[in-house]
Scaffold this active site. Structure first.
Site, mmCIF file in Angstrom:
data_model
loop_
_atom_site.group_PDB
_atom_site.id
_atom_site.type_symbol
_atom_site.label_atom_id
_atom_site.label_comp_id
_atom_site.label_asym_id
_atom_site.label_seq_id
_atom_site.Cartn_x
_atom_site.Cartn_y
_atom_site.Cartn_z
ATOM 1 N N ASP A 176 0.392 -1.184 -0.459
ATOM 2 C CA ASP A 176 0.139 -0.022 0.235
ATOM 3 C C ASP A 176 0.807 1.699 0.006
ATOM 4 O O ASP A 176 1.417 1.996 1.180
ATOM 5 C CB ASP A 176 -0.913 0.190 2.011
ATOM 6 C CG ASP A 176 -2.521 1.012 1.289
ATOM 7 O OD1 ASP A 176 -2.301 1.743 0.337
ATOM 8 O OD2 ASP A 176 -2.609 0.647 2.018
ATOM 9 N N ASP A 236 -10.678 4.590 -0.044
ATOM 10 C CA ASP A 236 -11.565 3.718 0.764
ATOM 11 C C ASP A 236 -12.769 3.746 0.137
ATOM 12 O O ASP A 236 -13.230 5.123 -0.073
ATOM 13 C CB ASP A 236 -11.413 3.552 2.082
ATOM 14 C CG ASP A 236 -9.194 4.243 2.023
ATOM 15 O OD1 ASP A 236 -8.701 4.584 1.376
ATOM 16 O OD2 ASP A 236 -9.189 2.978 3.623
#
Ligand code: GLA
Length: 436
Positions: A176, A236
């Site tokens: 990430d 997200d």
């Protein structure tokens, strides 16, 4: 996309000078990222790991637990998935997200180690437990000095970390970038992702590679070329079906994510998937981590239908051990999962739109079509689907299966009309009938 031109990134990762801090964009890995010269003509290299030929299915710890994870939780999740039908339905990846690491803070101050309090038996032992029970174990890291939740990242130690993950028996890595810098230059993100991709390939273990960069730098256009098996197409997800705008000016809801993927379908396919983010089914606004007030049963079912038909990875994000019977029925519907796991890996396209209703359709390996009739609006609506008009296929006589009602319908020789509730998706599989 097996053969690709990528050595510009590889060579730059190895040879070119590192950036220094103080530049206009300041990523958490900014002391270790090399610059990239992408114009040098170089031979091609095959970075394909031959994994994830269908979208990965499993569970990820983040959406409900955030960094609050431990060995007991993971083992009890595995145990629950064996008894509640999720393992049998195909959910085999158990992916630890951020929070498994021992230290918070920069890599230069701390080594990357497993938290001995949260995981007293160690990660190899946990991987053994997963494998013994028919699962695969995934882990999380990032290219910076710190991960998104502030734990030690890879920071230039990709080779060393990949070897450690492989020695533990890890099967999936979410790597990430830490989604706080939308303006990160594409070449820098490519370079650090390529470092880890090549490091994973150099191990003796097949490890699915998720290059996570929140859908920035057009990652779908290049991630498969540097060996990624999946990549997030957006920021997200929040626990919302359709929040007005972006919650906290950042999060995407279910419909945002669906729309985000609408023009990206050409980039997804066997071994390389657009990732619409982890599922929110069953969170019910009670997540310890995600923002959002939750969705209704119908909305969660629609969300699952849509993620399935667009061939997103299906990673459950809720607490597996307390899922309701309704949520379990949603997540284990084998007819819906078959749309997602079809070997052709063709994602559904938006083929028709009338008012707030939409028709999504995808081709299946047996020649049938998967179809979702979605009502985005707040009033019940009739949706009509005509094979010739909407799917541009010359099927004058066809039969259908209603995948949520588990009922076979037809044959029909006229357009098919059904009433769709607000925020519902009616999902069908449709076959051509031979002429009588
Ligand atoms: C980012 C990702 C999330 C999660 C967290 C972990 O925010 O987008 O999915 O992995 O990092 O810190």
């Amino acid at each position: 996309m097996p053969h690709v031109t990528l050595l510009p990134f590889l060579l730059s990762a190895l040879l070119l000078p590192h950036l220094t801090s103080g530049q206009s964009w300041s990523p958490s890995w900014n002391t270790t990222v090399p610059t990239c010269n992408t114009t040098t003509p170089l031979p091609t290299v095959n970075l394909t790991n031959h994994l994830a030929l269908t979208p990965p299915m499993g569970w990820s710890s983040w959406n409900y637990f955030g960094p609050d994870i431990n060995e007991t939780l993971i083992k009890s999740t595995i145990d629950a998935m064996l008894t509640n039908g999720l393992h049998a339905a195909g959910y085999i990846y158990i992916n630890l997200d951020d929070g498994w690491q021992r230290y918070k803070g920069r890599r230069s101050s701390h080594p990357l180690e497993v938290d001995p309090v949260k995981f007293p038996s160690g990660m190899k032992s946990l991987a053994d437990y997963a494998h013994t029970h028919g699962f695969k174990l995934g882990i999380y890291s990032g290219p910076g000095e710190k991960t998104c939740a502030g734990y030690t990242g890879s920071a230039g130690h990709a080779r060393e970390d990949a070897e450690m993950f492989a020695s533990w028996g890890i099967d999936h890595l979410k790597y990430d970038s830490c989604c706080s810098h939308a303006s990160a230059p594409q070449s820098e993100v490519q370079s650090v992702m390529l470092d880890m991709s090549t490091a994973l390939l150099a191990t003796d273990r097949g490890i699915v590679f998720h290059a996570c960069h929140c859908g920035w730098t057009d990652i779908w256009t290049w991630a498969a070329e540097i060996g990624a098996n999946q990549w997030r197409i957006g920021q997200d997800i929040s626990d919302d079906f359709n929040y007005p705008g972006n919650r906290e000016k950042y999060y995407f809801d279910v419909l945002d994510m669906l729309d985000r993927g609408a023009n990206l379908t050409q980039y997804t396919g066997p071994g390389h998937w657009n990732d619409y983010d982890m599922l929110i089914v069953g969170l019910n606004g009670e997540s310890k981590q995600l923002v959002g007030t939750g969705a209704s049963n119908v909305e969660y079912r629609t969300h699952f239908s849509l993620w399935s038909i667009v061939c997103s990875p299906l990673l459950i994000g809720s607490d597996i051990r307390s899922l309701s019977a309704y949520d379990l029925a949603t997540l284990t519907n084998s007819d819906i999962i078959a749309l997602n796991q079809d070997p052709l890996g063709i994602p559904a396209e938006l083929v028709a739109e009338v008012g707030e209703t939409q028709i999504y359709a995808k081709e299946m390996a047996d020649g049938s079509m998967g179809i979702a009739l979605l009502n985005r609006g707040s009033a019940t609506a009739d949706v009509t689907m005509s094979p010739r008009r909407d799917l541009t296929i010359p099927w004058d006589v066809y039969k259908m299966r209603d995948l949520w009602k588990g009922k076979d319908l037809g044959p029909y020789d006229i357009p098919f009309t059904v009433e769709v509730q607000p925020h519902e998706a009616r999902v069908y599989r449709m076959w051509k009938c031979a002429p009588a």
